[in-house]
Design a protein around this motif. Structure first.
Motif, mmCIF file in Angstrom:
data_model
loop_
_atom_site.group_PDB
_atom_site.id
_atom_site.type_symbol
_atom_site.label_atom_id
_atom_site.label_comp_id
_atom_site.label_asym_id
_atom_site.label_seq_id
_atom_site.Cartn_x
_atom_site.Cartn_y
_atom_site.Cartn_z
ATOM 1 N N ALA A 81 0.834 -1.208 0.000
ATOM 2 C CA ALA A 81 0.000 0.000 0.000
ATOM 3 C C ALA A 81 0.864 1.252 0.000
ATOM 4 C CB ALA A 81 -0.924 -0.020 1.220
ATOM 5 N N ILE A 82 1.930 1.254 0.797
ATOM 6 C CA ILE A 82 2.841 2.411 0.806
ATOM 7 C C ILE A 82 3.520 2.541 -0.555
ATOM 8 C CG2 ILE A 82 4.896 3.413 1.858
ATOM 9 C CD1 ILE A 82 4.127 1.974 4.458
ATOM 10 N N GLY A 83 3.951 1.428 -1.112
ATOM 11 C CA GLY A 83 4.597 1.469 -2.421
ATOM 12 C C GLY A 83 3.691 2.012 -3.498
ATOM 13 N N ASP A 84 2.421 1.606 -3.467
ATOM 14 C CA ASP A 84 1.459 2.140 -4.431
ATOM 15 C C ASP A 84 1.282 3.635 -4.245
ATOM 16 O OD1 ASP A 84 1.076 -0.352 -5.518
ATOM 17 O OD2 ASP A 84 -0.742 -0.794 -4.354
ATOM 18 N N ASP A 85 1.264 4.076 -2.988
ATOM 19 C CA ASP A 85 1.023 5.478 -2.687
ATOM 20 C C ASP A 85 2.156 6.374 -3.174
ATOM 21 O OD1 ASP A 85 -0.593 7.553 -1.457
ATOM 22 O OD2 ASP A 85 0.981 7.672 0.079
ATOM 23 N N ILE A 86 3.398 5.902 -3.017
ATOM 24 C CA ILE A 86 4.548 6.747 -3.409
ATOM 25 C C ILE A 86 5.086 6.367 -4.790
ATOM 26 C CG2 ILE A 86 5.188 7.153 -0.999
ATOM 27 C CD1 ILE A 86 7.424 5.106 -1.317
ATOM 28 N N GLY A 87 4.506 5.359 -5.420
ATOM 29 C CA GLY A 87 4.947 4.955 -6.753
ATOM 30 C C GLY A 87 6.322 4.316 -6.771
ATOM 31 N N ALA A 88 6.650 3.547 -5.738
ATOM 32 C CA ALA A 88 7.967 2.908 -5.634
ATOM 33 C C ALA A 88 7.915 1.524 -6.270
ATOM 34 C CB ALA A 88 8.396 2.821 -4.173
ATOM 35 N N VAL A 89 8.476 1.380 -7.428
ATOM 36 C CA VAL A 89 8.394 0.134 -8.186
ATOM 37 C C VAL A 89 9.042 -1.020 -7.426
ATOM 38 C CG1 VAL A 89 9.201 -1.030 -10.276
ATOM 39 C CG2 VAL A 89 8.235 1.267 -10.419
ATOM 40 N N ILE A 90 10.208 -0.782 -6.858
ATOM 41 C CA ILE A 90 10.919 -1.863 -6.167
ATOM 42 C C ILE A 90 10.102 -2.362 -4.978
ATOM 43 C CG2 ILE A 90 13.034 -2.499 -4.966
ATOM 44 C CD1 ILE A 90 13.348 -2.049 -7.969
ATOM 45 N N VAL A 91 9.476 -1.439 -4.249
ATOM 46 C CA VAL A 91 8.634 -1.841 -3.114
ATOM 47 C C VAL A 91 7.446 -2.667 -3.605
ATOM 48 C CG1 VAL A 91 7.079 -0.980 -1.322
ATOM 49 C CG2 VAL A 91 9.332 0.073 -1.635
ATOM 50 N N GLN A 92 6.815 -2.230 -4.679
ATOM 51 C CA GLN A 92 5.635 -2.935 -5.190
ATOM 52 C C GLN A 92 5.986 -4.348 -5.647
ATOM 53 O OE1 GLN A 92 4.919 0.170 -8.102
ATOM 54 N NE2 GLN A 92 2.944 0.678 -7.163
ATOM 55 N N HIS A 93 7.034 -4.465 -6.421
ATOM 56 C CA HIS A 93 7.357 -5.801 -6.939
ATOM 57 C C HIS A 93 7.838 -6.716 -5.807
ATOM 58 C CE1 HIS A 93 11.394 -7.639 -7.577
ATOM 59 N NE2 HIS A 93 11.877 -6.449 -7.283
ATOM 60 N N SER A 94 8.575 -6.167 -4.821
ATOM 61 C CA SER A 94 9.036 -6.979 -3.691
ATOM 62 C C SER A 94 7.859 -7.462 -2.852
ATOM 63 C CB SER A 94 10.006 -6.176 -2.819
ATOM 64 O OG SER A 94 11.165 -5.828 -3.549
ATOM 65 N N ALA A 95 6.854 -6.618 -2.667
ATOM 66 C CA ALA A 95 5.698 -7.004 -1.863
ATOM 67 C C ALA A 95 4.962 -8.176 -2.496
ATOM 68 C CB ALA A 95 4.766 -5.810 -1.691
ATOM 69 N N HIS A 96 4.745 -8.118 -3.802
ATOM 70 C CA HIS A 96 4.069 -9.237 -4.468
ATOM 71 C C HIS A 96 4.910 -10.513 -4.393
ATOM 72 C CE1 HIS A 96 0.372 -7.637 -6.136
ATOM 73 N NE2 HIS A 96 1.003 -6.509 -6.447
ATOM 74 N N CYS A 97 6.221 -10.370 -4.565
ATOM 75 C CA CYS A 97 7.095 -11.541 -4.459
ATOM 76 C C CYS A 97 6.966 -12.169 -3.074
ATOM 77 C CB CYS A 97 8.539 -11.130 -4.738
ATOM 78 S SG CYS A 97 9.758 -12.436 -4.443
ATOM 79 N N ASN A 98 7.027 -11.355 -2.036
ATOM 80 C CA ASN A 98 6.974 -11.874 -0.669
ATOM 81 C C ASN A 98 5.607 -12.475 -0.329
ATOM 82 O OD1 ASN A 98 9.641 -11.239 -0.063
ATOM 83 N ND2 ASN A 98 9.124 -9.136 0.525
#
Length: 915
Positions: A747-764
């Motif tokens: 959710a934080i990654g989506d909010d700030i547009g952080a690609v690495i956070v978004q892809h890592s969250a789905h992986c985890n």
């Protein structure tokens, strides 16, 4: 003694043309006759008993003309591009219609009785005793011709008429006038291949073979003009000099008229450019032409090109054995690589071994390896690699064209910096010109075969060209003509015979090119950082100068353009990383504090790219050099950066215990410097490492401390990463709670547009579902993780995601197989899931091996073995597990290592015991 290009050497050419040598047999790279051969294509030696030389006519020789250049004597006017004074001016239109000087004949025809056949008139209409004999001007075929079998076959098939019946169309399945262009660098064996093939084709061209040495790159000689070559060819074909048209177009038309009804093979050796060759080409459908040139001659339409590269290791060794008479030389012998597998260099080495039986190959290899430049040892008699290379450079340096002089200057800079490869942007910065002008200079070096374009915009010299360029850049320099970007200044009056004149020695290069290159690379590294690391504290902290950063860095960054996309930054890094590692390694122990500071800053700014790219070997080198540089400079912040970066390397390669120790050293420095954001980052990494080592309680403490610092700093990116690590921690005890932590991170990654956070969250989240035994739920998250990542680059995240996808698909395939067996449903082959898992695993292995990532390669081969066992390929599975165990030895991946050991033990236990 260095060759002076303004002075005609006794034997002017030593690379790709015919060279006399009375004592040493010749090799496939250079065509050379022995003393008994009556015809020499390069030059006629005044003291030799040979009466005729096809390239230059000596006045005392009994033969009145030569096939390449006609030297005027007192009784004969000379025609080239214009008639000599006193010669009658003529044109093709002024000639009465006349038959050709000789008539084409069928290969097996019976010659008529001369007494009963009227004499054929000449072009002037006067009767002659008979047609001149069929011309056979080819120099002797090269002895010891080695290798090139496929190229020779293709060249032969391109030129050979399909029928020798003169009434049949000679080329029913090909173009009407085959034209082959053999290209390559000096000494690569162009002329040898041309003559080897031409002799094989002789019987196919019943009306003769013409040979012209155009001297496009002959040391000490000026290239022939097309007019000179036309004049020589027409005289050889029986045209009286006074009847040769003055206008070049008319002379070309006459040549084509004479050759039109014939089946003639023409070899145009050592061409300078397309303009030199084009007027000499016949138009008859029965004729064929072989052209050799260092230039690709791309302006010649309709040609099939045969670019030559150095010989293979096996062929190089075979050539050495054949020419030197020394048995036992194989492809692994150092001489093969020390000569660059270049036929001319191999020929020189073989000649030296043949001449001195006491000189062993090992001793000669030691001499070549021990010197800064091998070129001194690659000269023998009239053979010289240096002179062959100097022809092209010196012509560029003395040229009136700015692009040519730019090319000569660029080659000197290439020698001064001495990197694995080059691009226009760096050289433009070094030379001080714009990129477009530098690109033209580099293309010109490619055109004269002093560089090779190995990929679009990337240029690499052959090893021996590299040695030559180093000589050009040396302070003492070579005593040859080298010009800067201003017109050359001759030291003497122009040679009346047209040979190149000597110019003043080149000026020094001036600026320290190494420091200039390091400054440029450091600026580009900062642009790479800003392109691939999301805006925020991570980027700002990495860009913040340390005490050692030089003040000129900011201006250098401002002078270079940023990357518009992360993909462009990664592409730049991929193309330049080898050069950066070479520079950093070369100066890792430099006593110069300024250069050390350049290296320290460069590695700090570049490391995020190297880490995300997964370039394991380069990370090790750069990290250790940066650590040493920081400690020599006494720069505490730079030391902490280097320690943290090395910790990242060890984590990426499965050595978590070592990573934890390095991370804690960095943390201690950041505590001392009161760098709160870096303290937060190190605590976060400490928690991650402790979790991987099984110290869950300590991990939780470090992660919660990091989370508190993130909120204190108002750092949402850091907070998202810590939630992700907390999820990994919770996965050991409560996978559902872990998924909740990963969703908070997402959710934080989506909010700030952080690609690495978004892809890592789905992986985890995918891994949490695997822990819960839900592979079907895991697959969409792994697929979404890869989709989000795209071209942003994160090897650790990408590889872990691909590995998770392989595991999930394998489990689904295994479940499907078991279900079919339980239900008694017949299965046809391997399940769809297993097949896809195998494909994904193979791709993961390819990417890991390309990065020399043994750790990820080991994890992937563990899964590959399980898949192969599922597919009934037991021996292959065993081999994969054995390789995986070797790769994971010394890592902290204890569970996988234990499983691999058990799998291998089970396999060994099932094998029958040996008697």
């Amino acid at each position: 003694m260095p060759h002076a290009p303004g002075v005609l050497a006794p034997v002017p050419h030593a690379s790709d043309v015919h060279e006399p040598d009375a004592t040493v047999p010749h090799a496939s790279g250079v065509h050379e006759p022995d003393a008994s051969v009556p015809h020499a294509s390069a030059v006629h030696e005044p003291d030799a008993p040979v009466p005729h030389a096809s390239a230059v006519h000596e006045p005392d020789a009994p033969v009145p003309h030569a096939s390449a250049v006609h030297e005027p004597d007192a009784s004969m006017p000379h025609a080239s591009d214009a008639n000599a004074p006193g010669a009658p001016i003529s044109s093709l239109a002024s000639h009465p219609p006349a038959p050709t000087p000789y008539e084409p004949t069928a290969p097996n025809s019976t010659s008529p009785d001369p007494s009963s056949t009227p004499a054929a008139p000449d072009l002037a209409g006067h009767p002659t005793p008979g047609s001149p004999p069929r011309l056979a001007q080819l120099p002797p075929p090269p002895a010891h011709f080695t290798g090139r079998a496929d190229t020779h076959h293709a060249l032969y098939e391109t030129l050979a008429p399909l029928s020798t019946d003169p009434d049949a169309h000679p080329y029913p399945n090909s173009r009407p006038h085959p034209l082959a262009v053999i290209t390559g660098m000096a000494g690569v064996g162009k002329s040898a291949l041309a003559l080897h093939t031409a002799h094989a084709l002789k019987d196919r061209f019943s009306d003769g073979q013409l040979y012209v040495n155009l001297h496009g790159a002959t040391p000490g000689m000026t290239p022939l003009t097309s007019g000179q070559a036309l004049h020589a060819l027409l005289r050889d074909l029986g045209v009286e000099p006074r009847r040769i048209p003055e206008h070049p177009d008319a002379a070309t038309a006459l040549l084509r008229t004479l050759l039109a009804p014939t089946r003639t093979l023409m070899v145009l050796d050592d061409a300078e450019n397309a303009a030199q060759v084009r007027p000499l080409l016949p138009a008859g459908t029965g004729c064929a032409v072989i052209v050799t040139s260092r230039s690709p001659l791309t302006a010649l339409d309709g040609a099939r090109r045969f670019p030559l590269t150095p010989l293979s290791g096996e062929d190089s060794a075979a050539l050495l054995r054949a020419v030197s008479g020394r048995d036992g030389l194989d492809a692994a012998h150092p001489l093969v690589e020390l000569t660059g597998r270049l036929p001319l260099a191999l020929r020189v080495v073989a000649a030296r071994l043949a001449a001195r039986r006491a000189l062993t190959p090992d001793v000669l290899a030691g001499q070549l390896a021990a010197t800064e430049s091998r070129l001194h040892h690659l000269e023998y008699d009239d053979l010289s690699v240096r002179r062959s290379l100097a022809v092209a450079h010196d012509a560029l340096a003395a040229s009136d064209r700015r692009t040519d002089r730019d090319a000569a200057l660029a080659l000197r800079h290439i020698g001064a910096l001495d990197l694995p490869s080059y691009g226009a942007p760096l050289l433009a910065r070094l030379v001080g010109t714009d990129e477009r002008r530098t690109e033209s200079a580099l293309d010109r070096l490619v055109d004269v075969a002093l560089l090779e374009e190995t990929a679009y915009g990337r240029y690499t010299p052959h090893d021996l060209v590299r040695d030559f360029a180093r000589e050009l850049a040396a302070p003492a320099g070579r005593h040859s003509s080298v010009a800067d970007t201003s017109p050359p200044t001759p030291t003497a009056a122009a040679n009346p015979h047209g040979a190149p004149t000597r110019t003043e020695p080149p000026p020094p290069l001036g600026l320290d090119l190494t420091d200039t290159a390091l400054a440029w690379y450091t600026a580009r590294a900062e642009h790479t950082l800003t392109a691939i690391v999301e805006p925020g504290l991570d980027q700002d902290d990495r860009r913040r100068p340390t005490a050692a950063q030089l003040p000129g860095h900011v201006a250098e960054v401002a002078a270079t353009d940023p990357f518009s996309r992360p993909e462009d930054a990664f592409a730049w890094g991929d193309s330049e990383l080898e050069n950066i590692v070479a520079l950093v390694t070369r100066y890792r122990d430099t006593p110069d504090p300024r250069r050390t500071a350049h290296i320290s800053t460069l590695v700090r700014l570049l490391f995020p790219y190297v880490l995300r790219s997964g370039r394991v070997a380069e990370m090790e080198v750069l990290g250790r050099v940066a650590l040493g540089a920081a400690r020599r400079l006494g720069d505490a912040a730079a030391e902490a950066y280097a320690l943290g970066d090395l910790a990242g390397l060890h984590f990426l390669t499965g050595r978590q215990s070592e990573a934890l120790g390095l991370n804690d050293q960095a943390l201690a420095i950041w505590w001392r410097l009161d760098a709160v954001s870096w303290i937060r980052r190190c605590l976060n990494n400490r928690g991650l490492l402790l979790e991987g080592l099984g110290h869950y309680a300590e991990s939780g403490v470090a992660l919660r401390q990091s989370l508190a610092y993130s909120r204190q700093l108002n750092d949402p990116y850091g907070e998202a990463v810590t939630h992700s690590h907390l999820g990994n921690l919770y996965e050991h005890t409560d996978p559902r709670a872990a998924i909740e932590q990963h969703r908070r991170s997402l959710a934080i990654g989506d909010d700030i547009g952080a690609v690495i956070v978004q892809h890592s969250a789905h992986c985890n989240i995918g891994y949490a579902h695997l822990t819960l035994g839900e592979p079907a739920a895991a697959v969409p998250h792994f697929e979404e993780s890869l989709r989000i990542l795209g071209g942003h680059g994160d090897w650790h995240g990408e590889s872990q995601t691909r590995l998770g996808l392989v595991r999930a698909l394998r489990l689904l395939g295994h479940t499907a197989t078991e279900h079919a067996a339980t239900e008694g449903t017949p299965t046809e082959g391997t399940s769809t899931h297993t097949t896809r898992a195998h494909t994904e695993c193979t791709e993961l292995l390819r990417r890991a091996d390309a990065r020399a990532d043994r750790y990820m390669g080991g994890l992937a081969r563990h899964q590959l073995g399980l898949l192969l066992r599922e597919m009934g390929r037991g021996q292959e599975a065993y081999d994969a597990w054995r390789t995986a165990l070797d790769a994971l030895d010394g890592t902290d991946e204890k569970a996988v290592v234990q499983e691999l050991s058990e799998l291998l033990s089970q396999r060994d236990a099932r094998r029958p015991s040996r008697p």
